[in-house]
Design an enzyme around this catalytic site. Structure first.
Site, PDB file in Angstrom:
ATOM      1  N   ASP A 342       0.811  -1.223   0.000  1.00 21.84           N
ATOM      2  CA  ASP A 342       0.000   0.000   0.000  1.00 21.84           C
ATOM      3  C   ASP A 342       0.843   1.271   0.000  1.00 21.84           C
ATOM      4  O   ASP A 342       0.410   2.320   0.464  1.00 21.84           O
ATOM      5  CB  ASP A 342      -0.931   0.004   1.218  1.00 21.84           C
ATOM      6  N   ASP A 343       2.052   1.185  -0.536  1.00 22.18           N
ATOM      7  CA  ASP A 343       2.985   2.311  -0.563  1.00 22.18           C
ATOM      8  C   ASP A 343       2.446   3.417  -1.469  1.00 22.18           C
ATOM      9  O   ASP A 343       2.191   3.200  -2.654  1.00 22.18           O
ATOM     10  CB  ASP A 343       4.336   1.806  -1.080  1.00 22.18           C
ATOM     11  N   LEU A 344       2.295   4.623  -0.932  1.00 21.84           N
ATOM     12  CA  LEU A 344       1.857   5.764  -1.725  1.00 21.84           C
ATOM     13  C   LEU A 344       3.024   6.622  -2.203  1.00 21.84           C
ATOM     14  O   LEU A 344       2.834   7.508  -3.042  1.00 21.84           O
ATOM     15  CB  LEU A 344       0.886   6.631  -0.905  1.00 21.84           C
ATOM     16  N   VAL A 345       4.221   6.400  -1.666  1.00 23.33           N
ATOM     17  CA  VAL A 345       5.410   7.142  -2.088  1.00 23.33           C
ATOM     18  C   VAL A 345       6.068   6.443  -3.281  1.00 23.33           C
ATOM     19  O   VAL A 345       6.367   7.067  -4.309  1.00 23.33           O
ATOM     20  CB  VAL A 345       6.416   7.302  -0.932  1.00 23.33           C
ATOM     21  N   HIS A 378       3.754   3.271   3.044  1.00 23.69           N
ATOM     22  CA  HIS A 378       5.206   3.312   2.835  1.00 23.69           C
ATOM     23  C   HIS A 378       5.955   2.925   4.112  1.00 23.69           C
ATOM     24  O   HIS A 378       6.955   2.214   4.075  1.00 23.69           O
ATOM     25  CB  HIS A 378       5.595   4.728   2.389  1.00 23.69           C
TER      26      HIS A 378
END
Length: 398
Positions: A342-345, A378
């Site tokens: 679920d990393d948004l970076v 992240h």
């Protein structure tokens, strides 16, 4: 609606790209050491005099000096990857869960070393040793400010290489890092393929893509519009604390995920009886938490150092070449890729999925694991690295 205020204090120090660590710590106290260089010339040709960076180690260097694992740190991190400096320290280093006797980075086998980067975010932290804009320029007797040369991820690697040279280390069993640390690990693989035996890249990628460059610009924006920033010339004056705090709020939230926000705060109020709809001064719990957490971080950080770190991350392209594949072609060591689902970076579909494919096309042996699948986004790559512990241990043993 129930107040969540009691949660704020306990969670405040876990914000951004740093986290509370497990209670079980690396055995023995850790000593912070200092590496010094009379002068360093940056990739861009600038000169930095009297370079000082902090470093620490865990385990014992063997006679052949070939059991070394270099751990490179994330944007708001430092060299403190494991253990405690003092028994009364509230928590050990950020990857203590995988560093120590019998752990994936087994200190009975390996000599683990980690250093503070140039322009480390936290020069006001007494445990951090770094050289950057807040450092005194020996030619002027005043802080460098924005006259400090622009530095890159390759510059971080070059200074680490000088540190290892001073220890007569010529081979690395592995280089491993999370987030900005993964950029350094990949750069190590590209710039010193003869030296690096394994690369472990956690929650990162091989370049800063346009969308991330834009996000990093947003991270930096509050500092630049703070009237106290004064173009970086604020030392000895009122500092741009408000802008720095807002910048750190952006980093903190971007590094997490809405699943975490939903589970931790929901639509709870910061203070019982103070409905956010009733007054502009009333807040939701997540707003108050972000304010408090970022203010705590800002107290040990420096605004110019933040901006220099943003620039180093924006300009990253592995191998320093004109094209991504050109840089990746320099990597010869096996690579372990550890994304956060679920990393948004560094979203896996934008970063590590294509990186895996590109490396494999280059003939690089790639191991890929989706072991980290919790809800911190992240930050999972820092807080929950132990979920990939078995994969890491097996990779180190290959």
């Amino acid at each position: 609606m129930r107040s969540l205020a009691k949660r704020l204090g306990g969670l405040a120090l876990a914000a951004g790209l740093f986290c509370t660590a497990p209670a079980l710590a690396f055995e023995g106290l850790v000593e912070k050491k200092v590496f010094e260089m009379p002068s360093y010339t940056t990739v861009g040709g600038g000169t930095i005099k009297n370079v000082r960076i902090g470093w620490e180690s865990y385990g014992k260097l063997n006679d052949a000096k070939d059991n070394v694992i270099l751990v490179t740190h994330f944007f708001s991190g430092n060299s403190h990857a494991a253990g405690k400096y003092k028994m009364e320290d509230p928590a050990p280093g950020y990857w203590d869960s995988i560093i120590g006797p019998g752990k994936p980075l087994d200190t009975d086998k390996y000599f683990i070393i980690s250093s503070d980067t140039l322009v480390n975010l936290s020069p006001k932290d007494p445990t951090v040793v770094t050289t950057g804009p807040a450092s005194v320029n020996p030619d002027t007797g005043k802080p460098y400010g924005m006259s400090f040369p622009v530095v890159t991820i390759r510059d971080f690697v070059n200074v680490q290489k000088a540190l290892l040279d001073s220890l007569n280390v010529k081979s690395l069993h592995a280089v491993m890092g999370g987030s900005m640390g993964s950029l350094q690990a990949l750069e190590w693989g590209a710039s010193h393929p003869e030296m690096v035996k394994r690369v472990v890249a956690v929650i990162g990628g091989a370049e800063a893509d346009p969308f991330l460059i834009g996000w990093l610009n947003l991270w930096a924006a509050p500092i630049r519009v703070d009237p106290n920033w004064q173009g970086g010339d604020y030392y000895g004056k009122a500092e741009p604390k408000a802008g720095l705090t807002e910048a750190l709020k952006l980093v903190t939230l971007h590094a997490r995920h809405w699943k975490w926000a939903d589970a931790t705060f929901g639509r709870g109020w910061a203070e019982e009886g103070k409905d956010p709809a009733a007054s502009m001064n009333n807040q939701y719990a997540i707003e108050a938490w972000l304010d408090k957490a970022a203010a705590a971080r800002a107290a040990v950080s420096d605004a110019n150092h933040f901006l220099y770190l943003v620039k180093a991350n924006q300009t990253f392209l592995v191998g320093g070449g004109g094209a991504l594949d050109e840089g990746l072609a320099k990597i010869k060591a096996p690579v372990l890729l550890i994304p956060s689902a679920d990393d948004l970076v560094f979203p896996p579909e934008r970063a590590m999925h294509p990186l895996k494919e590109r490396l494999e096309k280059q003939g690089v042996a790639v191991t890929y694991t989706d072991a980290i699948t919790t809800s911190l986004g992240h930050l999972d790559g820092i807080a929950n690295i132990a979920k990939a512990g078995d994969t890491i241990a097996a990779f180190m043993a290959k």
